[in-house]
Write a protein that holds these residues in place. Structure first.
Motif, PDB file in Angstrom:
ATOM      1  N   VAL A  90       0.849  -1.203   0.000  1.00 46.05           N
ATOM      2  CA  VAL A  90       0.000   0.000   0.000  1.00 46.05           C
ATOM      3  C   VAL A  90       0.882   1.249   0.000  1.00 46.05           C
ATOM      4  O   VAL A  90       0.611   2.221  -0.714  1.00 46.05           O
ATOM      5  CB  VAL A  90      -0.962  -0.009   1.210  1.00 46.05           C
ATOM      6  CG1 VAL A  90      -1.599   1.350   1.412  1.00 46.05           C
ATOM      7  CG2 VAL A  90      -2.019  -1.065   1.024  1.00 46.05           C
ATOM      8  N   ALA A  91       1.951   1.232   0.795  1.00 44.86           N
ATOM      9  CA  ALA A  91       2.855   2.385   0.843  1.00 44.86           C
ATOM     10  C   ALA A  91       3.504   2.620  -0.513  1.00 44.86           C
ATOM     11  O   ALA A  91       3.597   3.763  -0.979  1.00 44.86           O
ATOM     12  CB  ALA A  91       3.920   2.166   1.919  1.00 44.86           C
ATOM     13  N   TYR A  92       3.953   1.561  -1.182  1.00 45.95           N
ATOM     14  CA  TYR A  92       4.573   1.706  -2.500  1.00 45.95           C
ATOM     15  C   TYR A  92       3.586   2.235  -3.531  1.00 45.95           C
ATOM     16  O   TYR A  92       3.916   3.083  -4.349  1.00 45.95           O
ATOM     17  CB  TYR A  92       5.133   0.371  -2.985  1.00 45.95           C
ATOM     18  CG  TYR A  92       6.414  -0.056  -2.312  1.00 45.95           C
ATOM     19  CD1 TYR A  92       7.275   0.860  -1.736  1.00 45.95           C
ATOM     20  CD2 TYR A  92       6.771  -1.391  -2.253  1.00 45.95           C
ATOM     21  CE1 TYR A  92       8.437   0.466  -1.121  1.00 45.95           C
ATOM     22  CE2 TYR A  92       7.941  -1.797  -1.653  1.00 45.95           C
ATOM     23  CZ  TYR A  92       8.769  -0.858  -1.093  1.00 45.95           C
ATOM     24  OH  TYR A  92       9.928  -1.254  -0.490  1.00 45.95           O
ATOM     25  N   GLU A  93       2.366   1.724  -3.501  1.00 44.84           N
ATOM     26  CA  GLU A  93       1.362   2.174  -4.472  1.00 44.84           C
ATOM     27  C   GLU A  93       0.975   3.628  -4.233  1.00 44.84           C
ATOM     28  O   GLU A  93       0.725   4.370  -5.180  1.00 44.84           O
ATOM     29  CB  GLU A  93       0.121   1.279  -4.414  1.00 44.84           C
ATOM     30  CG  GLU A  93       0.360  -0.113  -4.967  1.00 44.84           C
ATOM     31  CD  GLU A  93       0.764  -0.095  -6.427  1.00 44.84           C
ATOM     32  OE1 GLU A  93       0.160   0.646  -7.220  1.00 44.84           O
ATOM     33  OE2 GLU A  93       1.706  -0.826  -6.776  1.00 44.84           O
ATOM     34  N   THR A  94       0.930   4.041  -2.968  1.00 48.64           N
ATOM     35  CA  THR A  94       0.632   5.436  -2.659  1.00 48.64           C
ATOM     36  C   THR A  94       1.692   6.347  -3.257  1.00 48.64           C
ATOM     37  O   THR A  94       1.383   7.364  -3.879  1.00 48.64           O
ATOM     38  CB  THR A  94       0.559   5.643  -1.136  1.00 48.64           C
ATOM     39  OG1 THR A  94      -0.429   4.769  -0.605  1.00 48.64           O
ATOM     40  CG2 THR A  94       0.243   7.069  -0.784  1.00 48.64           C
ATOM     41  N   VAL A  95       2.954   5.974  -3.104  1.00 50.98           N
ATOM     42  CA  VAL A  95       4.047   6.763  -3.670  1.00 50.98           C
ATOM     43  C   VAL A  95       3.955   6.785  -5.186  1.00 50.98           C
ATOM     44  O   VAL A  95       4.144   7.829  -5.814  1.00 50.98           O
ATOM     45  CB  VAL A  95       5.410   6.209  -3.206  1.00 50.98           C
ATOM     46  CG1 VAL A  95       6.550   6.832  -3.990  1.00 50.98           C
ATOM     47  CG2 VAL A  95       5.591   6.447  -1.732  1.00 50.98           C
ATOM     48  N   ARG A  96       3.627   5.667  -5.779  1.00 51.57           N
ATOM     49  CA  ARG A  96       3.520   5.600  -7.239  1.00 51.57           C
ATOM     50  C   ARG A  96       2.424   6.530  -7.753  1.00 51.57           C
ATOM     51  O   ARG A  96       2.609   7.247  -8.748  1.00 51.57           O
ATOM     52  CB  ARG A  96       3.241   4.160  -7.675  1.00 51.57           C
ATOM     53  CG  ARG A  96       3.326   3.934  -9.162  1.00 51.57           C
ATOM     54  CD  ARG A  96       3.059   2.484  -9.521  1.00 51.57           C
ATOM     55  NE  ARG A  96       1.696   2.086  -9.253  1.00 51.57           N
ATOM     56  CZ  ARG A  96       0.664   2.344 -10.068  1.00 51.57           C
ATOM     57  NH1 ARG A  96       0.847   3.008 -11.177  1.00 51.57           N
ATOM     58  NH2 ARG A  96      -0.542   1.934  -9.756  1.00 51.57           N
ATOM     59  N   LEU A  97       1.278   6.550  -7.077  1.00 55.37           N
ATOM     60  CA  LEU A  97       0.177   7.418  -7.491  1.00 55.37           C
ATOM     61  C   LEU A  97       0.521   8.897  -7.316  1.00 55.37           C
ATOM     62  O   LEU A  97       0.208   9.725  -8.178  1.00 55.37           O
ATOM     63  CB  LEU A  97      -1.087   7.077  -6.708  1.00 55.37           C
ATOM     64  CG  LEU A  97      -1.709   5.718  -7.026  1.00 55.37           C
ATOM     65  CD1 LEU A  97      -2.843   5.430  -6.064  1.00 55.37           C
ATOM     66  CD2 LEU A  97      -2.189   5.670  -8.456  1.00 55.37           C
ATOM     67  N   LEU A  98       1.180   9.227  -6.215  1.00 58.54           N
ATOM     68  CA  LEU A  98       1.577  10.618  -6.002  1.00 58.54           C
ATOM     69  C   LEU A  98       2.614  11.060  -7.030  1.00 58.54           C
ATOM     70  O   LEU A  98       2.565  12.189  -7.521  1.00 58.54           O
ATOM     71  CB  LEU A  98       2.112  10.806  -4.581  1.00 58.54           C
ATOM     72  CG  LEU A  98       1.078  10.699  -3.477  1.00 58.54           C
ATOM     73  CD1 LEU A  98       1.752  10.716  -2.118  1.00 58.54           C
ATOM     74  CD2 LEU A  98       0.062  11.818  -3.577  1.00 58.54           C
ATOM     75  N   ARG A  99       3.534  10.170  -7.363  1.00 66.14           N
ATOM     76  CA  ARG A  99       4.537  10.489  -8.382  1.00 66.14           C
ATOM     77  C   ARG A  99       3.873  10.729  -9.728  1.00 66.14           C
ATOM     78  O   ARG A  99       4.243  11.644 -10.460  1.00 66.14           O
ATOM     79  CB  ARG A  99       5.551   9.353  -8.487  1.00 66.14           C
ATOM     80  CG  ARG A  99       6.698   9.657  -9.436  1.00 66.14           C
ATOM     81  CD  ARG A  99       7.686   8.509  -9.543  1.00 66.14           C
ATOM     82  NE  ARG A  99       8.282   8.203  -8.277  1.00 66.14           N
ATOM     83  CZ  ARG A  99       8.318   6.983  -7.747  1.00 66.14           C
ATOM     84  NH1 ARG A  99       7.775   5.967  -8.374  1.00 66.14           N
ATOM     85  NH2 ARG A  99       8.890   6.779  -6.588  1.00 66.14           N
ATOM     86  N   ARG A 100       2.871   9.927 -10.046  1.00 67.84           N
ATOM     87  CA  ARG A 100       2.139  10.105 -11.304  1.00 67.84           C
ATOM     88  C   ARG A 100       1.442  11.468 -11.345  1.00 67.84           C
ATOM     89  O   ARG A 100       1.457  12.139 -12.378  1.00 67.84           O
ATOM     90  CB  ARG A 100       1.115   8.986 -11.477  1.00 67.84           C
ATOM     91  CG  ARG A 100       0.442   9.012 -12.832  1.00 67.84           C
ATOM     92  CD  ARG A 100      -0.651   8.011 -12.926  1.00 67.84           C
ATOM     93  NE  ARG A 100      -1.728   8.444 -12.022  1.00 67.84           N
ATOM     94  CZ  ARG A 100      -2.751   7.711 -11.674  1.00 67.84           C
ATOM     95  NH1 ARG A 100      -2.853   6.491 -12.112  1.00 67.84           N
ATOM     96  NH2 ARG A 100      -3.676   8.174 -10.867  1.00 67.84           N
TER      97      ARG A 100
END
Length: 109
Positions: free
Chosen positions: A50-60
């Motif tokens: 979940v933490a990795y996906e959150t970072v990925r979405l924010l980066r996008r």
């Protein structure tokens, strides 16, 4: 008609740390409760994902803003960049961790 153009709805809340089951007191051998131990390991993996996906979405979101704003991104993309930096700079990328009895274990895997 459609909510495609509406502003994204992101819940703002924090999760409590999940319970963790350690090995026996000497740190070796079997866990006291093997089922709870495996559940805590699985929960930890889910929290990490979940933490990795959150970072990925924010980066996008930051990349989209940079592309949309062009040379004005310094002024117009401040909010997404601050949000991204706030999450990325947290220990373990904002992952929810259990409270361990041993303080050395409180810092990631």
């Amino acid at each position: 008609m459609t909510d495609m153009y509406d502003e994204k709805k992101v819940p703002e809340f924090s999760l409590p740390p999940y319970p963790h089951e350690d090995h026996s007191e000497d740190g070796l051998g079997r866990a006291k409760n093997p089922v709870k131990y495996l559940q805590s390991i699985e929960q930890r993996a889910r929290e990490r994902q979940v933490a990795y996906e959150t970072v990925r979405l924010l980066r996008r979101d930051v990349i989209e803003c940079y592309r949309k704003e062009g040379v004005n991104h310094y002024e117009n993309c401040k909010e997404p960049v601050e949000k991204y930096a706030k999450v990325v700079l947290k220990r373990d990328v904002g992952q929810v961790n259990p409270e361990y009895k041993d303080e050395k274990k409180n810092y990631g895997f």
